[in-house]
Design a protein around this motif. Structure first.
Motif, PDB file in Angstrom:
ATOM      1  N   SER A   1       0.967  -1.096   0.076  1.00 53.63           N
ATOM      2  CA  SER A   1       0.088   0.016   0.016  1.00 53.63           C
ATOM      3  C   SER A   1       0.848   1.294  -0.124  1.00 53.63           C
ATOM      4  CB  SER A   1      -0.925   0.112   1.149  1.00 53.63           C
ATOM      5  OG  SER A   1      -0.131  -0.153   2.415  1.00 53.63           O
ATOM      6  N   LEU A   2       1.946   1.169   0.673  1.00 52.02           N
ATOM      7  CA  LEU A   2       2.827   2.459   0.501  1.00 52.02           C
ATOM      8  C   LEU A   2       3.439   2.890  -0.776  1.00 52.02           C
ATOM      9  CD1 LEU A   2       5.132   2.046   3.813  1.00 52.02           C
ATOM     10  CD2 LEU A   2       3.087   3.370   3.640  1.00 52.02           C
ATOM     11  N   LEU A   3       3.782   1.744  -1.411  1.00 53.67           N
ATOM     12  CA  LEU A   3       4.249   1.965  -2.882  1.00 53.67           C
ATOM     13  C   LEU A   3       3.019   2.531  -3.761  1.00 53.67           C
ATOM     14  CD1 LEU A   3       6.042   1.734  -5.227  1.00 53.67           C
ATOM     15  CD2 LEU A   3       5.363  -0.625  -5.597  1.00 53.67           C
ATOM     16  N   PHE A   4       2.049   1.971  -3.591  1.00 53.61           N
ATOM     17  CA  PHE A   4       0.611   2.329  -4.373  1.00 53.61           C
ATOM     18  C   PHE A   4       0.258   3.928  -4.027  1.00 53.61           C
ATOM     19  CE2 PHE A   4      -3.935   2.983  -5.096  1.00 53.61           C
ATOM     20  CZ  PHE A   4      -4.051   2.104  -6.117  1.00 53.61           C
ATOM     21  N   ASP A   5       0.323   4.158  -2.700  1.00 53.71           N
ATOM     22  CA  ASP A   5      -0.061   5.592  -2.167  1.00 53.71           C
ATOM     23  C   ASP A   5       1.117   6.613  -2.690  1.00 53.71           C
ATOM     24  OD1 ASP A   5      -2.090   4.542  -0.844  1.00 53.71           O
ATOM     25  OD2 ASP A   5      -1.259   4.709   1.003  1.00 53.71           O
ATOM     26  N   ALA A   6       2.249   5.878  -2.730  1.00 53.72           N
ATOM     27  CA  ALA A   6       3.451   7.020  -3.287  1.00 53.72           C
ATOM     28  C   ALA A   6       3.356   7.306  -4.722  1.00 53.72           C
ATOM     29  CB  ALA A   6       4.878   6.491  -3.094  1.00 53.72           C
ATOM     30  N   VAL A   7       2.983   6.193  -5.562  1.00 52.80           N
ATOM     31  CA  VAL A   7       2.497   6.223  -7.122  1.00 52.80           C
ATOM     32  C   VAL A   7       1.453   7.192  -7.205  1.00 52.80           C
ATOM     33  CG1 VAL A   7       1.643   5.178  -8.989  1.00 52.80           C
ATOM     34  CG2 VAL A   7       3.768   4.211  -7.717  1.00 52.80           C
ATOM     35  N   ILE A   8       0.392   7.123  -6.323  1.00 56.56           N
ATOM     36  CA  ILE A   8      -0.781   8.128  -6.641  1.00 56.56           C
ATOM     37  C   ILE A   8      -0.298   9.578  -6.357  1.00 56.56           C
ATOM     38  CG2 ILE A   8      -3.098   8.834  -5.906  1.00 56.56           C
ATOM     39  CD1 ILE A   8      -3.100   6.278  -7.661  1.00 56.56           C
ATOM     40  N   ALA A   9       0.580   9.819  -5.214  1.00 58.78           N
ATOM     41  CA  ALA A   9       0.986  11.043  -5.010  1.00 58.78           C
ATOM     42  C   ALA A   9       1.833  11.673  -6.043  1.00 58.78           C
ATOM     43  CB  ALA A   9       1.625  11.013  -3.317  1.00 58.78           C
ATOM     44  N   GLN A  10       2.610  10.725  -6.531  1.00 58.56           N
ATOM     45  CA  GLN A  10       3.462  11.260  -7.447  1.00 58.56           C
ATOM     46  C   GLN A  10       2.731  11.482  -8.961  1.00 58.56           C
ATOM     47  OE1 GLN A  10       7.222  11.819  -7.775  1.00 58.56           O
ATOM     48  NE2 GLN A  10       6.244  12.988  -9.347  1.00 58.56           N
ATOM     49  N   ALA A  11       1.873  10.690  -9.119  1.00 61.95           N
ATOM     50  CA  ALA A  11       0.986  11.178 -10.315  1.00 61.95           C
ATOM     51  C   ALA A  11       0.108  12.481 -10.363  1.00 61.95           C
ATOM     52  CB  ALA A  11      -0.125   9.675 -10.448  1.00 61.95           C
ATOM     53  N   GLU A  12      -0.198  12.824  -8.981  1.00 59.04           N
ATOM     54  CA  GLU A  12      -1.136  14.018  -8.742  1.00 59.04           C
ATOM     55  C   GLU A  12      -0.013  15.151  -8.850  1.00 59.04           C
ATOM     56  OE1 GLU A  12      -4.490  12.857  -5.460  1.00 59.04           O
ATOM     57  OE2 GLU A  12      -2.382  13.388  -4.728  1.00 59.04           O
ATOM     58  N   ALA A  13       1.342  15.006  -8.486  1.00 54.06           N
ATOM     59  CA  ALA A  13       2.137  16.022  -8.736  1.00 54.06           C
ATOM     60  C   ALA A  13       2.379  16.243  -9.983  1.00 54.06           C
ATOM     61  CB  ALA A  13       3.670  15.685  -7.961  1.00 54.06           C
ATOM     62  N   LEU A  14       2.063  15.378 -11.026  1.00 53.46           N
ATOM     63  CA  LEU A  14       2.613  15.267 -12.229  1.00 53.46           C
ATOM     64  C   LEU A  14       1.107  15.905 -13.138  1.00 53.46           C
ATOM     65  CD1 LEU A  14       4.515  12.224 -12.903  1.00 53.46           C
ATOM     66  CD2 LEU A  14       5.357  14.349 -13.074  1.00 53.46           C
ATOM     67  N   GLY A  15       0.047  16.213 -12.453  1.00 52.44           N
ATOM     68  CA  GLY A  15      -1.122  16.738 -13.042  1.00 52.44           C
ATOM     69  C   GLY A  15      -2.193  15.657 -13.139  1.00 52.44           C
TER      70      GLY A  15
END
Length: 279
Positions: free
Chosen positions: A234-248
């Motif tokens: 889940s930590l990886l999944f959440d980090a990917v989502i957060a990075q995607a949000e930073a990318l728009g």
């Protein structure tokens, strides 16, 4: 206007089609898709200035490529590399080429990217330079997400593809502060019907005014997905989502739309069988 332009990406982002489109726009330009392929040794030199220097000393091929680019610039020619293995050299190239160098950051929906990457069995087999020297491993040094990489050995192959996406796009955002950064582009926008993002990107890469309104999906190697799509960390999944949000990207939409069964079906054997029938 930059004379040497590079695409910073994770791969699997329609860069083959971009190379062809730029070559068509500027016949006199030197356009390459993965100029030295994995011989750029990006994993070995990633975020390691001393390793960059050693690689230049030991690999005459890399130094020769950079001198070739310098000669093209000196002779008024344009050089474009749309491939992803050059990613670790972007800061160095900016310092070496100065204002003659520019780069764009190209990103794709992480879940689609990881499925596409996994069709080529990255992190499943170790055969080939791309799998040994191209992609990021959680056991590497100088990672941005070193704490998250502590669980690397327990990651599925699909999760390892997601980690590669996460790490390289975080690195891409680090590079946004460099002079020569020419913008962030999303794969999905390039294939949108209005063609606005595609024209803007082709203009940056080619230095010409394009009229292209669509970009075909192009992949010289069509391989069906054979590995399971598994995300259990889940930590990886959440980090990917957060990075995607930073990318728009819309994080809530990405989270809600993550569907392993649908991804497996889209990238599985049935998809390629259908493509063969249509071709």
């Amino acid at each position: 206007m930059s004379r040497a332009v590079f695409v910073l990406s994770t791969g699997r982002c329609t860069t083959q089609a971009l190379a062809r489109a730029v070559a068509d726009l500027v016949p006199g330009a030197v356009v390459e898709h993965e100029g030295l392929k994995a011989r750029y040794m990006p994993r070995r030199v990633y975020r390691k200035p001393q390793a960059l220097a050693r690689a230049l000393e030991r690999s005459g091929e890399i130094e020769a490529k950079f001198r070739e680019i310098e000669d093209l610039i000196a002779n008024g020619r344009r050089y474009v590399d749309t491939g992803w293995p050059v990613y670790a050299w972007i800061p160095y190239l900016r310092s070496r080429l100065g204002d003659a160098m520019g780069f764009v950051h190209l990103v794709r929906n992480p879940f689609d990217f990881a499925a596409s990457m996994l069709t080529h069995r990255f992190y499943v087999t170790s055969n080939g330079r791309y799998k040994k020297q191209g992609v990021i491993f959680g056991t590497d040094k100088k990672l941005i997400h070193s704490a998250l990489a502590a669980g690397w050995e327990g990651f599925s192959a699909y999760e390892k593809c997601l980690f590669h996406w996460l790490e390289l796009n975080a690195f891409g955002m680090e590079c946004h502060d460099l002079p020569g950064f020419r913008g962030l582009y999303r794969f999905e926008d390039l294939h949108a019907g209005d063609g606005v993002a595609l024209r803007a990107l082709l203009s940056e890469l080619s230095g010409a005014v394009p009229d292209a309104a669509c970009l075909p999906v192009e992949d010289k190697v069509h391989v069906p997905l054979r590995e399971p799509i598994v995300v259990s960390h889940s930590l990886l999944f959440d980090a990917v989502i957060a990075q995607a949000e930073a990318l728009g990207y819309d994080g809530a939409r990405l989270r809600a739309g993550y569907d392993p069964k649908a991804l497996a079906q889209r990238y599985g054997a049935a998809r390629w069988a259908d493509r063969r029938r249509r071709n």
